[in-house]
Design an enzyme around this catalytic site. Structure first.
Site, mmCIF file in Angstrom:
data_model
loop_
_atom_site.group_PDB
_atom_site.id
_atom_site.type_symbol
_atom_site.label_atom_id
_atom_site.label_comp_id
_atom_site.label_asym_id
_atom_site.label_seq_id
_atom_site.Cartn_x
_atom_site.Cartn_y
_atom_site.Cartn_z
ATOM 1 N N MET A 133 -11.750 10.678 -6.033
ATOM 2 C CA MET A 133 -10.462 10.097 -5.660
ATOM 3 C C MET A 133 -9.652 9.679 -6.887
ATOM 4 O O MET A 133 -8.461 9.981 -6.986
ATOM 5 C CB MET A 133 -10.671 8.885 -4.738
ATOM 6 C CG MET A 133 -11.341 9.204 -3.425
ATOM 7 S SD MET A 133 -10.512 10.503 -2.490
ATOM 8 C CE MET A 133 -9.047 9.647 -1.945
ATOM 9 N N SER B 44 -12.226 3.008 1.673
ATOM 10 C CA SER B 44 -11.975 3.669 2.955
ATOM 11 C C SER B 44 -12.524 2.858 4.124
ATOM 12 O O SER B 44 -12.162 3.126 5.261
ATOM 13 C CB SER B 44 -12.546 5.087 2.970
ATOM 14 O OG SER B 44 -13.729 5.181 2.233
ATOM 15 N N HIS C 191 -4.915 3.425 0.786
ATOM 16 C CA HIS C 191 -5.928 4.388 1.190
ATOM 17 C C HIS C 191 -5.372 5.801 1.044
ATOM 18 O O HIS C 191 -4.523 6.229 1.826
ATOM 19 C CB HIS C 191 -6.330 4.080 2.640
ATOM 20 C CG HIS C 191 -7.391 4.969 3.180
ATOM 21 N ND1 HIS C 191 -7.532 5.215 4.513
ATOM 22 C CD2 HIS C 191 -8.365 5.687 2.567
ATOM 23 C CE1 HIS C 191 -8.555 6.039 4.701
ATOM 24 N NE2 HIS C 191 -9.058 6.334 3.536
#
Ligand code: NAD
Length: 707
Positions: free
Chosen positions: A321, A426, A447
């Site tokens: 991410m 998350s 998010h």
């Protein structure tokens, strides 16, 4: 609306210039003006040629969707459509030459008007786009596009444009024959005039000339018959018959091209009215156009907070991410300080961006110079001191409260007092994570979805102590990176993960009930979801589902309620079949890439002798998501129906023709939805109980959407 000018050489120029709008669109007023101007030009004998142009940078952007949705009676819409068709037919059959000088973009109705001109000359404008994108909003070209385009460029060339709604640049549009000529910018009006003056009357469209045949073959030619058969099958495979617009476009082309153009236009008008008034088109226009635009314009941004611009962003954790977040940040022109525990890990994160830009350079989409500059903006490091001067730090370290608390404290020791700290967790509630922060008002959830460079959504999560200013500034970042935000209040799983998981778990519950695995998967696809529940479990891994469930159980204590699918996830994980990344899950993933359902499933989850109707399974898979979304509204997790729908469509590929999780309830009707839920609840359990909110809304006479 349309300026009419007749010059000494007999050229009547119709200049579109809608007051108070940046672009020309087709609506009631402009349509009336067009009809009047066409009437004047075609009837006046001193007019020797007609030139259509725009007084704005673009030609005509397309139909005005507000105007389109205003008509709710079929007869009115049909009449309106026929009036435009009639005028455009008068224009192209009046015998006088008609040319369109196209300065910039001509889409949808705008291009359809140009197609009714005998000659279309466009400016060589790199930003201009040409196409009939109606299908992407669930409608079809209603200004003759399904009839003129295939008659002009052939059925085989036009179907991909009509069915996929591609927008072409000038060179491509010229190549396929949509444009007659492309000339240097600024000379298109002169080029159109020159062409008009060189014509001798009568000038006709190809389809009005004697002996005309469709380029590449008409619908009854063997090659086209075969092409249409394949197109129809492909469409079915893609849409499961769910989306009327593309099917109706195919019908327009097939039925319309068997007949003459006038009959074809009437055929198109009927399909147009039918499609526009349908539930799917209304859902798609509302969610994909109005709601998406509102989200992109930051409708949820608190008013009165000055806009913040960012030059430097800190990203903590250079894993999957963090690497993606660094890339989109640098792509938007900001410096991305990418911090990890070792410089190798931080560099690995940066190499993700290297791979992405190298691919774009190879494809000619990015210059080497810009690629180098983008990469130079990603600064890999292990040193917190590099975070000095960042406007925001985004945390994407392991999903572990202690690790997150540690990086929060270490970052806050360096970043400025007014900088924001955002967590990309998350699953962990934001309010809890903010306990590690010395300034929880500046703490927020952001998010992102994986892969970050392809998924345009950011779910912004407001914790109990998050300030309005922090929310506004977080949204400023979302806009700066060109992504779409939804804003939700803190909750377990927030909105997207919470609702998405109900779809997956409902599919797993079906397996436990003895529903055949292939039927479960097909029900998911038939419902319009991009992937079946079992394949999805393999993607996210059963291991993760079990892990989140364990955490939820521990956090909630006696308030915990288990969903029936959990035991199935647990069992498949126990078998070591955790998903695609392990090469085995509900599916087998052989080397050749052709996955298939694991044959051992039947032994683990015996298939019942009688199977339910697929329509019942579809109803369950859709209702379970809508019930959870309505609970999110009821609990105040969601702040608007709009965000529920945008988040569902962008976050987990929920079918836009259903509108979204709340759009689905809205277009079903509250009372009808409640009745369906009560039935499902009696059959399958109280997870289908209709939320009280819906009953209250009926009592108060409220609806989710007024448009
Ligand atoms: P990942 O394991 O790929 O990356 C985590 C990175 O953080 C690793 O590079 C690790 O070295 C680094 N790290 C760990 N401790 C650190 C520390 N103390 N200081 C600095 N760096 C540290 O994980 P990921 O998939 O990128 O997920 C990161 C976060 O994003 C998690 O909170 C996860 O829940 C969330 N998230 C993941 C997804 C997804 O699809 N993977 C989607 C949305 C959100």
């Amino acid at each position: 609306m349309i300026d009419y000018e007749l010059d000494a050489e007999g050229i009547a120029t119709l200049t579109w210039g809608m007051p108070g709008r940046s672009q020309n669109v087709i609506n009631g007023e402009s349509c009336a003006a067009l009809l009047a101007a066409i009437d004047l030009a075609t009837k006046d004998e001193s007019v020797k040629g007609i030139l259509m142009k725009s007084g704005k940078p673009d030609f005509i952007a397309g139909g005005d969707l507000d105007w389109l949705l205003e008509a709710d009676r079929a007869a009115d819409l049909f009449e309106r459509t026929l009036a435009l068709h009639g005028a455009l037919r008068r224009l192209e059959t009046c015998g006088k030459p008609v040319a369109a000088a196209i300065s910039g973009t001509a889409l949808g109705g705008g291009l359809e008007i140009a197609l009714a001109c005998h000659y279309r000359v466009a400016s060589d404008n790199p930003n201009a786009r040409y196409g009939l994108p109606e299908v992407t909003l669930g409608v079809l070209p209603g200004g003759g596009g399904t009839q003129r385009l295939p008659r002009l460029i052939g059925i085989q060339n036009s179907l991909p444009l009509l069915l996929e709604g591609a927008k072409l640049g000038a060179a491509e549009a010229k190549k396929v024959g949509i444009l007659s000529a492309v000339v240097p910018a600024g000379s298109e009006v002169q080029a159109a005039r020159d062409w008009l003056l060189a014509q001798s009357m009568p000038v006709q469209q190809p389809w009005d000339t004697k002996g005309y045949s469709v380029p590449g073959g008409g619908v009854s030619s063997p090659a086209i018959q075969q092409f249409l058969m394949v197109s129809n099958a492909m469409l079915r495979a893609k849409t499961y018959g769910n989306c009327p617009a593309p099917a109706n476009i195919l019908s327009c082309v097939y039925e319309g091209l068997i007949t003459d153009i006038d009959t074809g236009l009437k055929t198109e008008a009927r399909y147009f009215v039918n499609t526009v008034l349908g539930r799917e088109a209304r859902n798609m226009i509302r969610s994909l156009f109005f709601s998406m635009n509102a989200a992109n314009k930051l409708a949820e941004r608190p008013v009165g907070v000055p806009i913040r611009t960012y030059a430097r962003i800190g990203i903590l954790g250079a894993g999957m991410m963090g690497a993606g977040i660094a890339y989109v940040t640098a792509r938007a022109g900001m410096v991305a300080v990418l911090l990890d525990t070792s410089i190798e890990a931080a560099e690995r994160g940066k190499s993700y961006a290297r791979t992405l830009v190298a691919r774009q350079v190879a494809r000619g989409r990015l210059s080497q110079e810009k690629a180098d500059a983008l990469l130079a903006r990603i600064v890999p490091t292990t040193d917190y001191a590099e975070l000095a001067g960042v406007g925001m730090a985004i945390e994407a370290v392991f999903e572990d409260r202690a690790v997150k608390a540690d990086v929060t404290r270490r970052s806050e020791a360096v970043i400025a007092a007014d900088a924001i700290f955002a967590s990309n967790t998350s699953t962990l509630p934001i309010t809890g994570l903010a306990q590690a922060s010395a300034r929880p008002a500046k703490f927020i959830g952001m998010h992102f979805f994986s892969p970050v460079d392809k998924m345009p959504l950011i779910e912004v999560i407001v914790g109990k102590q998050t300030s309005e200013e922090t929310l506004a500034h977080a949204l400023d970042y979302v806009k700066a990176v060109g992504m779409t935000p939804i804003v939700v209040n803190d909750s377990r799983g927030f909105y997207t993960s919470r609702v998405f998981s109900t779809y997956v778990l409902e599919g797993l519950a079906m397996l436990a009930e003895g529903v055949a695995p292939a039927l479960v998967e097909n029900a998911g696809l038939q419902a319009g979801m991009p992937v079946g529940p079992l394949a999805l479990t393999d993607e996210v891994t059963a291991e993760l589902i079990v892990k989140i469930d364990r955490q939820t159980r521990a956090d909630l204590g006696p308030a915990y309620r288990e969903r029936p699918g959990q035991q199935v996830a647990k069992r498949i994980a126990e078998l070591g079949r955790i998903g695609r990344k392990a090469g085995r899950g509900f599916y087998e993933y052989p080397q050749d890439g052709r996955k298939y359902l694991w044959p051992g499933l039947a032994a683990e989850f015996p298939v019942a002798t009688t199977q339910p109707a697929i329509s019942d399974l579809v109803r369950r898979l859709i209702a379970v998501q809508s019930v959870e979304a309505a609970l999110c509204m009821q609990e105040g997790v969601l702040r608007s129906a709009r965000d529920a729908d945008v988040g569902a469509i962008l976050g987990w590929g929920y079918p836009p023709w259903r509108g979204g999780t709340i759009g689905q309830i809205h277009s079903t009707g509250l009372a009808q939805f409640i009745a369906e839920c009560e039935q499902l609840s009696a059959q399958h359990g109280d997870r289908f109980n209709p939320p009280q909110l819906l009953k209250d809304m009926i009592a108060r006479g409220e609806v989710f959407y007024t448009r």
